[in-house]
Design an enzyme around this catalytic site. Structure first.
Site, mmCIF file in Angstrom:
data_model
loop_
_atom_site.group_PDB
_atom_site.id
_atom_site.type_symbol
_atom_site.label_atom_id
_atom_site.label_comp_id
_atom_site.label_asym_id
_atom_site.label_seq_id
_atom_site.Cartn_x
_atom_site.Cartn_y
_atom_site.Cartn_z
ATOM 1 N N LYS A 1 135.583 12.826 -2.760
ATOM 2 C CA LYS A 1 134.339 12.855 -1.963
ATOM 3 C C LYS A 1 133.159 13.122 -2.886
ATOM 4 O O LYS A 1 133.329 13.624 -4.012
ATOM 5 C CB LYS A 1 134.410 13.930 -0.873
ATOM 6 C CG LYS A 1 134.600 15.370 -1.381
ATOM 7 C CD LYS A 1 133.350 16.120 -1.756
ATOM 8 C CE LYS A 1 133.604 17.517 -2.293
ATOM 9 N NZ LYS A 1 132.525 18.111 -3.055
ATOM 10 N N PRO B 1 138.875 13.898 -11.918
ATOM 11 C CA PRO B 1 138.644 15.050 -12.796
ATOM 12 C C PRO B 1 139.002 16.366 -12.123
ATOM 13 O O PRO B 1 138.895 16.499 -10.896
ATOM 14 C CB PRO B 1 137.138 14.983 -13.082
ATOM 15 C CG PRO B 1 136.560 14.109 -12.038
ATOM 16 C CD PRO B 1 137.639 13.200 -11.547
ATOM 17 N N GLY C 1 133.912 18.603 -8.844
ATOM 18 C CA GLY C 1 132.983 18.519 -7.710
ATOM 19 C C GLY C 1 133.279 17.318 -6.834
ATOM 20 O O GLY C 1 132.518 16.987 -5.932
ATOM 21 N N LEU C 2 134.409 16.634 -7.090
ATOM 22 C CA LEU C 2 134.773 15.469 -6.284
ATOM 23 C C LEU C 2 135.847 15.812 -5.253
ATOM 24 O O LEU C 2 136.405 14.932 -4.607
ATOM 25 C CB LEU C 2 135.272 14.322 -7.188
ATOM 26 C CG LEU C 2 134.250 13.763 -8.180
ATOM 27 C CD1 LEU C 2 134.882 12.677 -9.044
ATOM 28 C CD2 LEU C 2 133.039 13.183 -7.453
ATOM 29 N N GLY C 3 136.170 17.086 -5.123
ATOM 30 C CA GLY C 3 137.130 17.526 -4.101
ATOM 31 C C GLY C 3 138.559 17.099 -4.384
ATOM 32 O O GLY C 3 139.358 16.963 -3.449
ATOM 33 N N GLY C 4 138.897 16.905 -5.644
ATOM 34 C CA GLY C 4 140.242 16.437 -6.006
ATOM 35 C C GLY C 4 141.347 17.323 -5.446
ATOM 36 O O GLY C 4 142.217 16.847 -4.710
ATOM 37 N N SER D 1 141.198 19.625 -3.184
ATOM 38 C CA SER D 1 141.108 19.745 -1.722
ATOM 39 C C SER D 1 141.716 18.520 -1.055
ATOM 40 O O SER D 1 142.492 18.632 -0.105
ATOM 41 C CB SER D 1 139.646 19.881 -1.291
ATOM 42 O OG SER D 1 139.059 20.981 -1.939
ATOM 43 N N ASP E 1 136.320 23.037 1.440
ATOM 44 C CA ASP E 1 136.087 21.597 1.566
ATOM 45 C C ASP E 1 137.384 20.791 1.705
ATOM 46 O O ASP E 1 137.513 19.701 1.184
ATOM 47 C CB ASP E 1 135.108 21.039 0.507
ATOM 48 C CG ASP E 1 135.560 21.261 -0.904
ATOM 49 O OD1 ASP E 1 136.653 21.821 -1.083
ATOM 50 O OD2 ASP E 1 134.818 20.862 -1.820
#
Ligand code: C5P
Length: 326
Positions: A10, A94, A98-101, A103, A136
């Site tokens: 995300k 990554p 901050g890309l919600g990996g 989560s 998140d």
């Protein structure tokens, strides 16, 4: 039988940090948007008991601290299911980006477990389990364009943004989200921004509700999207003109090179560029794929790993989730 799924990432289209709450979380308002880059997860249930995480990436913990472990434990208990859960993570996103990996991985585990066990967790319980594991996670139970309030865990599906060309830049910097919140608290807010946390919450709510109600009084820029002869969708317009990610104020101070990445994206024609979550991933939204490719090439020449992708609507996100179920 193993179930293989895509665990999508995300981005955040704006993020307003509000006051620190008594429970240790910050009130926040954000718009989450799912995007096409993903990890691959393979979930299998064998005889026995316990949870086993397998991942070749040494940065991913394979013990009980892994979000997949936490959610598998809760899901198995909730479903009163038995067996040894094996979760194999093919990491492409990554870590701490901050890309919600992490989560997304957790929610993908929950949904894949339901498929593997042919049992369903009730919707409200799913949301609760997800929120217990992280702020998140719940967004990944909805997908597409999602409003996040509370500490980010209270989610509402929004009218989907059309699938939009997007460049994701992933500088090799890991940003800890709790640390970024702590930096936010430590910095003098007056120096960073003239408005109070409550002002920013109100402003975010105002532009959003104006968009949702289709208010004619909303001050859209009304500028026609280049080459298309019509105004941008109101959401894109409000993102471009009115919404920012507060984390930029602290994260750019620590890592000034990220501000440069944002500038490169903007100069290359992004109609909106921002840090995602607390970073360090940055993204730019573009009107055309060729423009996005040019921007990614520029960043790559500067040594910043970058990929061209698209945002995913709720429907795309749902239909692309399952890779195989055998
Ligand atoms: O929920 P999650 O695991 O992502 O949160 C990790 C930490 O980040 C929390 O314990 C809290 O310190 C911080 N946080 C916060 N406000 C939020 C979300 C997270 O302060 N809205």
């Amino acid at each position: 039988m193993p179930v293989t799924v895509r665990s999508f990432a995300k981005i955040n289209l704006g993020l307003a940090i509000g006051p620190l709450r008594p429970d240790g979380f910050h009130e926040l308002r954000t718009i989450y948007q799912t995007i096409a880059p993903h990890d691959i997860l393979r979930i299998e249930i064998k005889r026995g008991s316990g949870i086993e995480i397998r991942c070749k990436d040494p940065r991913v913990p394979t013990d009980a601290s892994n979000t997949c472990y936490k959610i598998a434990e809760r899901t198995m208990a909730g479903l009163k299911a038995r067996g040894r859960v094996i979760i194999e993570i093919e990491k492409r996103l990554p870590v701490q980006g901050g890309l919600g990996g992490a989560s997304g991985n957790a929610v993908a585990t929950l949904l894949a477990l339901e498929l593997a066990l042919r049992k369903r967790v009730a919707g409200a319980e799913k949301l609760q389990i997800a929120a217990e594991v992280g702020s998140d996670l719940p967004l990944f139970l909805i997908g597409g364009t999602v409003l996040g309030v509370g500490h980010g865990e209270e989610v509402y599906p929004l009218q989907d943004l059309p699938s939009t060309p997007c460049v994701i830049a992933t500088p090799p910097i890991g940003v800890s989200t709790p640390q970024a919140f702590a930096d936010w608290d430590a910095s003098s807010l007056n120096q960073l921004t003239p408005s109070t946390p409550s002002d920013r919450m109100l402003e975010f709510g105002r532009v959003l509700s104006a968009w949702l109600s289709g208010s004619k009084n909303m001050q859209y820029s009304g500028v026609p999207a280049r080459g298309r002869g019509r105004a941008e969708t109101p959401l894109l317009d409000l993102v471009r003109t009115g919404i920012e990610n507060d984390f930029e104020k602290v994260v750019f101070l620590k890592y000034p090179e990220l501000r440069d990445v944002k500038r490169v994206l903007e100069r290359a024609g992004a109609f909106y560029a921002s840090l995602s979550g607390s970073g360090s991933a940055m993204y730019g939204l573009f009107r055309t794929l060729p423009a996005a490719h040019k921007a990614a090439e520029k960043l790559q020449k500067l040594g910043v790993p970058s990929t061209v992708t698209r945002t995913l609507t709720r429907q795309q996100w749902k239909t692309k989730f399952l890779v195989s179920n055998f």
